[in-house]
Design a protein around this motif. Structure first.
Motif, PDB file in Angstrom:
ATOM      1  N   SER A 181       0.810  -1.215   0.000  1.00 21.99           N
ATOM      2  CA  SER A 181       0.000   0.000   0.000  1.00 21.99           C
ATOM      3  C   SER A 181       0.845   1.268   0.000  1.00 21.99           C
ATOM      4  O   SER A 181       0.405   2.312  -0.485  1.00 21.99           O
ATOM      5  CB  SER A 181      -0.915   0.017   1.240  1.00 21.99           C
ATOM      6  N   HIS A 211     -13.819  -8.710  -5.798  1.00 22.15           N
ATOM      7  CA  HIS A 211     -12.657  -7.951  -5.325  1.00 22.15           C
ATOM      8  C   HIS A 211     -12.395  -6.759  -6.237  1.00 22.15           C
ATOM      9  O   HIS A 211     -12.147  -5.641  -5.771  1.00 22.15           O
ATOM     10  CB  HIS A 211     -11.431  -8.878  -5.290  1.00 22.15           C
ATOM     11  N   GLU A 212     -12.492  -6.975  -7.553  1.00 24.07           N
ATOM     12  CA  GLU A 212     -12.263  -5.889  -8.499  1.00 24.07           C
ATOM     13  C   GLU A 212     -13.317  -4.793  -8.335  1.00 24.07           C
ATOM     14  O   GLU A 212     -12.999  -3.595  -8.369  1.00 24.07           O
ATOM     15  CB  GLU A 212     -12.287  -6.410  -9.930  1.00 24.07           C
ATOM     16  N   TYR A 222     -15.077  -3.939  -5.590  1.00 24.75           N
ATOM     17  CA  TYR A 222     -14.853  -3.158  -4.365  1.00 24.75           C
ATOM     18  C   TYR A 222     -13.549  -2.374  -4.425  1.00 24.75           C
ATOM     19  O   TYR A 222     -13.450  -1.283  -3.857  1.00 24.75           O
ATOM     20  CB  TYR A 222     -14.891  -4.068  -3.139  1.00 24.75           C
ATOM     21  N   HIS A 223     -12.578  -2.904  -5.129  1.00 30.89           N
ATOM     22  CA  HIS A 223     -11.323  -2.162  -5.303  1.00 30.89           C
ATOM     23  C   HIS A 223     -11.579  -0.855  -6.040  1.00 30.89           C
ATOM     24  O   HIS A 223     -11.083   0.209  -5.651  1.00 30.89           O
ATOM     25  CB  HIS A 223     -10.308  -3.029  -6.055  1.00 30.89           C
ATOM     26  N   ARG A 224     -12.376  -0.903  -7.103  1.00 28.18           N
ATOM     27  CA  ARG A 224     -12.704   0.312  -7.858  1.00 28.18           C
ATOM     28  C   ARG A 224     -13.446   1.318  -6.984  1.00 28.18           C
ATOM     29  O   ARG A 224     -13.243   2.531  -7.112  1.00 28.18           O
ATOM     30  CB  ARG A 224     -13.552  -0.040  -9.084  1.00 28.18           C
ATOM     31  N   ILE A 236      -6.752   4.985 -10.759  1.00 30.30           N
ATOM     32  CA  ILE A 236      -6.287   3.718 -10.201  1.00 30.30           C
ATOM     33  C   ILE A 236      -4.939   3.368 -10.827  1.00 30.30           C
ATOM     34  O   ILE A 236      -4.834   3.239 -12.047  1.00 30.30           O
ATOM     35  CB  ILE A 236      -7.292   2.579 -10.478  1.00 30.30           C
ATOM     36  N   SER A 257      -2.225  -1.681  -9.202  1.00 30.84           N
ATOM     37  CA  SER A 257      -2.917  -1.721  -7.920  1.00 30.84           C
ATOM     38  C   SER A 257      -3.695  -3.014  -7.683  1.00 30.84           C
ATOM     39  O   SER A 257      -3.477  -3.711  -6.680  1.00 30.84           O
ATOM     40  CB  SER A 257      -3.860  -0.512  -7.799  1.00 30.84           C
ATOM     41  N   LEU A 258      -4.617  -3.354  -8.563  1.00 32.28           N
ATOM     42  CA  LEU A 258      -5.476  -4.508  -8.334  1.00 32.28           C
ATOM     43  C   LEU A 258      -4.670  -5.792  -8.210  1.00 32.28           C
ATOM     44  O   LEU A 258      -4.841  -6.563  -7.252  1.00 32.28           O
ATOM     45  CB  LEU A 258      -6.503  -4.638  -9.452  1.00 32.28           C
ATOM     46  N   TYR A 316      -2.650  -6.056  -4.930  1.00 27.25           N
ATOM     47  CA  TYR A 316      -3.407  -6.461  -3.748  1.00 27.25           C
ATOM     48  C   TYR A 316      -3.860  -7.917  -3.830  1.00 27.25           C
ATOM     49  O   TYR A 316      -4.050  -8.586  -2.804  1.00 27.25           O
ATOM     50  CB  TYR A 316      -4.606  -5.542  -3.546  1.00 27.25           C
ATOM     51  N   ARG A 317      -4.041  -8.415  -5.039  1.00 22.17           N
ATOM     52  CA  ARG A 317      -4.497  -9.795  -5.192  1.00 22.17           C
ATOM     53  C   ARG A 317      -3.411 -10.817  -4.839  1.00 22.17           C
ATOM     54  O   ARG A 317      -3.716 -11.913  -4.368  1.00 22.17           O
ATOM     55  CB  ARG A 317      -4.942 -10.037  -6.643  1.00 22.17           C
TER      56      ARG A 317
END
Length: 295
Positions: free
Chosen positions: A55, A175-176, A178-180, A189, A193-194, A197-198
């Motif tokens: 992060s 997950h994608e 809520y990430h957005r 973004i 990033s995505l 975190y995955r």
């Protein structure tokens, strides 16, 4: 060892990023992975619920110019160990934060926490206020934000939690989504990033950690509220994204009243992750708080 492995930080960064692991004395099979960079007063960074040291990839190079930065992966997340049946309440995580400081020889530090990590940071400071010079709280989970309370109650239901665990191999699209929603403007973004975190979420036990945190969430918020008077004298910086959909920005003013020396910085149009969506503005606000300009 010196490494940029799994940090997300450019290997050409001015500061070497050291990747370490440290065992906690009182917790079996519990090694915390953390990154260390820079020199100067210690600054400890605590990520949010489904985050990890990744992060802070846009922050460490900037903050390491003024501090020795420690960016941890809390137990159960990132590339730290995932001990079975560990207590993941806010207070237990806060106690382990203090154990981490003991294990790494940190007598005191400045403490920065975001989201769930912000709540953990406040509780850690309440347990040992003399060990923390300053607090930086980024969109911190707090008792006055209704966001998340119903969801955590739903996920902690003993009938729902097993179903969620069985579905975790198929939650990529969720997950994608809520990430957005964590960003005020999806166009900001970062490309990495995505997937960043995955990566650790593929490690067994990752989703179980999130469910364990959810089980005591609302009780933990009550405990947090009772702990706030003990940290009232710590100089504090509150930062928030005005479009945060995870922790209600209107709760900032309620939280601010608990501190005697507190400034609030609101990032307009930004969501829950200002250190990703507006890293330059975020780093500037943190640096100005930690290293005030001489008059």
């Amino acid at each position: 060892m010196n490494s940029a492995l799994n940090t997300g930080i450019d290997s050409q960064s001015e500061f070497a990023i050291e990747e370490h692991r440290v065992a906690l004395d009182n917790t079996k099979d519990a090694r915390i992975r953390y990154l260390k960079a820079g020199s100067g007063p210690a600054l400890l960074l605590v990520h949010g619920l489904l985050g990890y040291s990744f992060s802070w990839r846009f922050c460490i190079p900037a903050l390491a110019q003024h501090a020795t930065v420690y960016a941890i992966d809390l137990l159960g997340t990132g590339f730290s160990d995932r001990p079975a049946k560990l207590n993941y309440s806010f207070k237990a995580s806060a106690q382990r934060l203090l154990q981490f400081m003991d294990s790494t020889g940190l007598a005191s530090c400045d403490l920065l926490g975001t989201s769930h990590g912000g709540a953990v940071a406040m509780l850690a400071a309440s347990l040992a206020p003399d060990r923390f010079r300053k607090l930086i709280l980024v969109d911190p989970v707090n008792p006055w934000s209704a966001h998340g309370k119903r969801l955590t109650a739903f996920l902690s239901n003993p009938l729902i939690a097993p179903l969620f665990s069985n579905l975790t191999p198929h939650v990529g699209s969720v997950h994608e989504f809520y990430h957005r929603r964590m960003f005020g403007d999806p166009r900001r973004i970062p490309p990495d990033s995505l997937e960043g975190y995955r990566k650790p979420m593929r490690i067994p036990g990752s989703y179980e950690y999130a469910l364990s945190v959810a089980r005591s969430w609302n009780d933990d918020l009550k405990e947090l509220e009772s702990a706030l008077p003990r940290i009232a004298n710590i100089p504090t910086l509150l930062t928030w994204g005005s479009k945060d959909t995870a922790v209600d920005p209107t709760s900032a003013e309620r939280l601010k009243k608990y501190f005697r020396d507190c400034r609030l910085v609101m990032f307009e149009g930004v969501g829950h992750l200002p250190y990703e969506e507006a890293p330059d503005e975020f780093n500037r606000a943190v640096t100005e708080f930690l290293v005030p300009k001489s008059r």
